[in-house]
Design an enzyme around this catalytic site. Sequence first.
Site, PDB file in Angstrom:
ATOM      1  N   LYS A 289       9.346 -43.203 187.134  1.00  0.00           N
ATOM      2  CA  LYS A 289       8.625 -42.778 185.933  1.00  0.00           C
ATOM      3  C   LYS A 289       8.311 -41.308 186.079  1.00  0.00           C
ATOM      4  O   LYS A 289       8.178 -40.802 187.190  1.00  0.00           O
ATOM      5  CB  LYS A 289       7.298 -43.549 185.827  1.00  0.00           C
ATOM      6  CG  LYS A 289       6.692 -43.542 184.454  1.00  0.00           C
ATOM      7  CD  LYS A 289       7.309 -44.609 183.584  1.00  0.00           C
ATOM      8  CE  LYS A 289       6.768 -44.638 182.186  1.00  0.00           C
ATOM      9  NZ  LYS A 289       7.317 -45.770 181.414  1.00  0.00           N
TER      10      LYS A 289
ATOM     11  N   GLY B  72       0.686 -55.350 166.210  1.00  0.00           N
ATOM     12  CA  GLY B  72       1.472 -54.126 166.386  1.00  0.00           C
ATOM     13  C   GLY B  72       2.829 -54.291 165.732  1.00  0.00           C
ATOM     14  O   GLY B  72       3.796 -54.704 166.374  1.00  0.00           O
TER      15      GLY B  72
ATOM     16  N   GLY C  20       5.361 -52.571 165.026  1.00  0.00           N
ATOM     17  CA  GLY C  20       6.178 -51.372 165.258  1.00  0.00           C
ATOM     18  C   GLY C  20       7.571 -51.758 165.709  1.00  0.00           C
ATOM     19  O   GLY C  20       8.092 -52.820 165.340  1.00  0.00           O
TER      20      GLY C  20
ATOM     21  N   VAL D 245       8.858 -52.890 168.415  1.00  0.00           N
ATOM     22  CA  VAL D 245       9.008 -54.188 169.086  1.00  0.00           C
ATOM     23  C   VAL D 245       8.597 -55.324 168.149  1.00  0.00           C
ATOM     24  O   VAL D 245       9.347 -56.278 167.929  1.00  0.00           O
ATOM     25  CB  VAL D 245       8.161 -54.223 170.386  1.00  0.00           C
ATOM     26  CG1 VAL D 245       8.160 -55.616 170.997  1.00  0.00           C
ATOM     27  CG2 VAL D 245       8.677 -53.197 171.385  1.00  0.00           C
ATOM     28  N   GLY D 246       7.392 -55.210 167.583  1.00  0.00           N
ATOM     29  CA  GLY D 246       6.812 -56.309 166.825  1.00  0.00           C
ATOM     30  C   GLY D 246       7.595 -56.688 165.574  1.00  0.00           C
ATOM     31  O   GLY D 246       7.810 -57.876 165.306  1.00  0.00           O
TER      32      GLY D 246
HETATM   33  P1  NAD Z   1       5.552 -48.432 168.161  1.00  0.00           P
HETATM   34  O1  NAD Z   1       4.738 -47.189 168.221  1.00  0.00           O
HETATM   35  O2  NAD Z   1       6.846 -48.444 167.454  1.00  0.00           O
HETATM   36  O3  NAD Z   1       4.681 -49.613 167.520  1.00  0.00           O
HETATM   37  C1  NAD Z   1       3.363 -49.871 167.911  1.00  0.00           C
HETATM   38  C2  NAD Z   1       2.657 -50.526 166.733  1.00  0.00           C
HETATM   39  O4  NAD Z   1       1.383 -50.933 167.180  1.00  0.00           O
HETATM   40  C3  NAD Z   1       2.459 -49.623 165.521  1.00  0.00           C
HETATM   41  O5  NAD Z   1       2.750 -50.361 164.357  1.00  0.00           O
HETATM   42  C4  NAD Z   1       0.951 -49.292 165.564  1.00  0.00           C
HETATM   43  O6  NAD Z   1       0.429 -49.110 164.262  1.00  0.00           O
HETATM   44  C5  NAD Z   1       0.430 -50.559 166.196  1.00  0.00           C
HETATM   45  N1  NAD Z   1      -0.859 -50.422 166.838  1.00  0.00           N
HETATM   46  C6  NAD Z   1      -1.289 -49.478 167.706  1.00  0.00           C
HETATM   47  N2  NAD Z   1      -2.561 -49.725 168.080  1.00  0.00           N
HETATM   48  C7  NAD Z   1      -2.920 -50.853 167.446  1.00  0.00           C
HETATM   49  C8  NAD Z   1      -4.097 -51.629 167.420  1.00  0.00           C
HETATM   50  N3  NAD Z   1      -5.153 -51.289 168.149  1.00  0.00           N
HETATM   51  N4  NAD Z   1      -4.124 -52.745 166.650  1.00  0.00           N
HETATM   52  C9  NAD Z   1      -3.043 -53.107 165.937  1.00  0.00           C
HETATM   53  N5  NAD Z   1      -1.897 -52.415 165.919  1.00  0.00           N
HETATM   54  C10 NAD Z   1      -1.841 -51.306 166.658  1.00  0.00           C
HETATM   55  O7  NAD Z   1       5.707 -48.881 169.702  1.00  0.00           O
HETATM   56  P2  NAD Z   1       6.733 -49.927 170.296  1.00  0.00           P
HETATM   57  O8  NAD Z   1       7.928 -49.194 170.807  1.00  0.00           O
HETATM   58  O9  NAD Z   1       6.907 -51.066 169.353  1.00  0.00           O
HETATM   59  O10 NAD Z   1       5.941 -50.405 171.598  1.00  0.00           O
HETATM   60  C11 NAD Z   1       4.879 -51.338 171.509  1.00  0.00           C
HETATM   61  C12 NAD Z   1       4.503 -51.804 172.898  1.00  0.00           C
HETATM   62  O11 NAD Z   1       5.630 -52.406 173.526  1.00  0.00           O
HETATM   63  C13 NAD Z   1       4.063 -50.708 173.867  1.00  0.00           C
HETATM   64  O12 NAD Z   1       3.115 -51.278 174.746  1.00  0.00           O
HETATM   65  C14 NAD Z   1       5.320 -50.380 174.645  1.00  0.00           C
HETATM   66  O13 NAD Z   1       5.023 -49.836 175.911  1.00  0.00           O
HETATM   67  C15 NAD Z   1       5.918 -51.756 174.775  1.00  0.00           C
HETATM   68  N6  NAD Z   1       7.370 -51.799 174.989  1.00  0.00           N
HETATM   69  C16 NAD Z   1       8.227 -51.208 174.118  1.00  0.00           C
HETATM   70  C17 NAD Z   1       9.592 -51.315 174.326  1.00  0.00           C
HETATM   71  C18 NAD Z   1      10.586 -50.740 173.340  1.00  0.00           C
HETATM   72  O14 NAD Z   1      11.761 -51.059 173.479  1.00  0.00           O
HETATM   73  N7  NAD Z   1      10.193 -49.969 172.363  1.00  0.00           N
HETATM   74  C19 NAD Z   1      10.094 -51.996 175.438  1.00  0.00           C
HETATM   75  C20 NAD Z   1       9.182 -52.589 176.314  1.00  0.00           C
HETATM   76  C21 NAD Z   1       7.825 -52.493 176.073  1.00  0.00           C
END
Ligand code: NAD
Length: 368
Positions: free
Chosen positions: A77, A177, A179, A181-182
Amino acid sequence: MDDMFRFSDAFGPARIIHIQRPKIGLKAIVVVDNTACGAAVGGVRMAPDVSVEECFRLARAMTWKNAAAGLPHGGGKSVIFGDPRMPADKKEQVIRAFAEAIGDIHDYIPGPDMGTDELCMGWIKDETGRAVGLPSAIGGIPLDEIGATGFGLASCIDVAREFIGLELKGARIVVQGFGAVGKHAARFLAEKGAVLVGASDTGGTLADPSGLDVAALIALKEQGRALHDYPRGQKLDSDKILDIPCDIWIPAARPDVVRGDNVARLKTRLMPQGANIPCTLEAEAALHALGVLVVPDFIANAGGVICASIEYRGGTRRAAFDYIDERIRANTRLVIEESKKNKELPRAAALALAERRVREAMETRRWR
Ligand code: NAD
């Protein structure tokens, strides 16, 4: 001396490197943790306030995630200290200076993380010849656009549900969330017949026990709008996402959202962890005691790094999806079976699996 080696244990870290280029104000840390399985893959985070300890913990998490996924990569990292919203030309300069500085750390392959994106990875590749999570114009697989991690979560859920006797058709899911992932997890699960009854973003929670329209919500988010702009459903505070009764509760936002003080509010049967460390260890143990099946983050959300690894080796999107599906299904099954057999938390079983793989890889190495 003792203090400098305060993170050392049987696995690493192999190196902690401090980088400084005063002329352009670059300060950065690289942690190369364990490289027994291969060159370390791990994100480049740009943030004003990350400690060396945090960087080390994130690197170690990548060691476990990559080993558990059976990838030919160790864990690493890096952190560049600074505001990720700095002007674009300044950001390019800082990232390129960082790339030049890590040019000879050949066993570290950078990837995107908070504060960096595929364009940044393109600059790093341009300077050093190695990076993952690249723009598609230079051979990258856009893992967030195709939903690699959400796809892997759906594979994980499809196996885990068997252990609690749950059918996906009609299963009620909640996504914290909405975003990268979700939203894709919701999409792949809705394709299998699951019903999204709650979703949240930073603006609030949207709930509807009779089901939300996943495609419409994705379209809304892609226009840069908030879930609360959706005309139907109940609008609640973002914290209320914890209270929505469901079969599958998917954390996909921030760390430590489920803690000892709020875990009792969850009314669910399965928690596949999309976010990294969304639960404190105390909350995870409490869920286990209540009979909620938790699939730990580094097993359930490995889709993104698997996709990055396939990209690094010149593979296609199809190959990435196939590998994610096969590997996450196998690991989910193994971890749940082991945890049941040994009467331990799924996280303990997952860690044992990852450690075993790293130790086996270390046996093949001269210096261990
Ligand atoms: P992203 O920024 O695309 O989405 C995050 C979402 O969470 C956004 O919609 C944001 O509005 C929402 N959010 C933030 N704080 C919030 C809260 N307190 N309550 C409700 N919603 C909230 O990020 P992402 O890439 O989807 O990553 C999300 C998580 O998954 C992170 O912890 C990241 O480390 C982990 N992750 C991501 C990946 C990837 O491939 N992108 C892989 C492994 C793990």
